[in-house]
Design an enzyme around this catalytic site. Structure first.
Site, PDB file in Angstrom:
ATOM      1  N   ASP A  83       0.859  -1.184   0.000  1.00 33.66           N
ATOM      2  CA  ASP A  83       0.000   0.000   0.000  1.00 33.66           C
ATOM      3  C   ASP A  83       0.893   1.232   0.000  1.00 33.66           C
ATOM      4  OD1 ASP A  83      -2.940   0.985   0.385  1.00 33.66           O
ATOM      5  OD2 ASP A  83      -1.742   2.221   1.730  1.00 33.66           O
ATOM      6  N   GLU A  85       0.875   5.732   0.276  1.00 31.21           N
ATOM      7  CA  GLU A  85       0.200   7.006   0.478  1.00 31.21           C
ATOM      8  C   GLU A  85       0.887   8.013  -0.432  1.00 31.21           C
ATOM      9  OE1 GLU A  85      -2.492   7.073   2.125  1.00 31.21           O
ATOM     10  OE2 GLU A  85      -2.296   5.156   3.156  1.00 31.21           O
ATOM     11  N   HIS A 218      -5.674   4.376   6.337  1.00 27.72           N
ATOM     12  CA  HIS A 218      -4.966   5.386   5.549  1.00 27.72           C
ATOM     13  C   HIS A 218      -3.538   5.624   6.031  1.00 27.72           C
ATOM     14  CE1 HIS A 218      -8.179   6.254   2.853  1.00 27.72           C
ATOM     15  NE2 HIS A 218      -8.992   6.656   3.791  1.00 27.72           N
ATOM     16  N   ASP A 223      -2.580  -0.490   6.151  1.00 23.37           N
ATOM     17  CA  ASP A 223      -3.470  -0.884   5.057  1.00 23.37           C
ATOM     18  C   ASP A 223      -2.929  -2.099   4.300  1.00 23.37           C
ATOM     19  OD1 ASP A 223      -5.251   1.064   5.721  1.00 23.37           O
ATOM     20  OD2 ASP A 223      -4.774   2.408   4.068  1.00 23.37           O
TER      21      ASP A 223
END
Length: 271
Positions: A83, A85, A218, A223
């Site tokens: 994952d 960001e 998040h 995640d």
């Protein structure tokens, strides 16, 4: 025009993989087909080791070359659940955090987590993730972080919730740094969940609630752990014909969906 060229590259690579999935190719045929599909990337397709460096694991046996994920059993395959960001879209943003766990035989065998330096984090992203510009001061550069991540990923199957976003963002970022894109096989836990979990929606927050997964939302590493739990749940629901990673990828894309229809809400008004 740029989009058309990009799609053509994807189609060539997809066709190359489809051919390899069916059966191993003679070395001569492999070199010819790989050259037509991947020659523009500027590496020697006759050297199998070059594919390993790009994340695609092949085998060579008795003068034939094949896709390792088409023959390996699921329990013997490494899956890297990822994952990221970012500060925005792939066109305007940058990766600011990467989190990943590596699974094999249903067990965690490794993890990766890093913040990535960016000069500024938009307030909306800070509100969503909790990541501030101050947190990124002294963090590794994007080039260094991606190099380390690629080393961790190796030839594992790249898994993510909405894999096209994470895989595409990382590949595009690598290319922008003058590096080749990822060639790893990939699996989407949204697609897998649609075939193994009954739900109206398949967002990560919805599936976490359904499966009782409780952790921070998040943030990349948390995640990735959540997507890993969805992957492991999916493993328990597979039909008998799924034996290899390629079987799993096919199942995730083609099996009937279990998505529930939204119930129509009717208001009855008495006059």
């Amino acid at each position: 025009m740029i989009k058309a060229r990009k799609k053509q590259k994807v189609d060539k690579f997809a066709n190359f993989i489809d051919i390899l999935k069916k059966a191993p190719l003679s070395r001569d045929a492999f070199v010819q087909i790989a050259g037509r599909a991947l020659g523009e990337y500027g590496f020697d397709v006759s050297e199998i080791e070059n594919f390993f460096a790009l994340g695609l694991e092949l085998f060579e046996r008795e003068g034939h070359v094949g896709l390792a994920t088409a023959e390996r059993l699921l329990d013997e395959q490494e899956f890297c659940v990822v994952d990221i960001e970012t500060t925005g879209s792939v066109r305007s943003g940058q990766i600011i955090e990467i989190g990943a766990i590596k699974l094999k035989g249903g067990e965690k065998i490794g993890h990766f987590s890093t913040l990535v330096f960016a000069p500024q984090v938009p307030p909306v992203i800070t509100e969503l993730t909790g990541i501030t510009s101050a947190m990124l001061v002294g963090a590794p550069s994007l080039a260094h972080a991606l190099c380390e991540f690629r080393r961790f990923l190796g030839q594992a199957v790249f898994v993510a919730h909405n894999v096209s976003f994470d895989f595409g963002f990382i590949s595009t970022s690598l290319v922008s740094l003058g590096q080749p894109p990822l060639f790893n096989r990939r699996l989407c836990t949204v697609e897998l969940a649609r075939r193994t979990i009954e739900s109206e929606r398949y967002g990560l927050d919805v599936l976490k609630e359904l499966l009782g997964i409780k952790n921070t939302h998040h943030r990349a590493y948390s995640d990735a752990i959540s997507a890993g739990q969805i992957l492991l749940h999916g493993f328990k629901k597979l039909p008998d014909w799924v034996h290899t990673p390629e079987d799993l990828i096919t199942f995730s894309k083609t099996a009937p969906s279990l998505q529930l229809e939204r119930e129509e809400i009717r208001e009855y008004v008495e006059f």
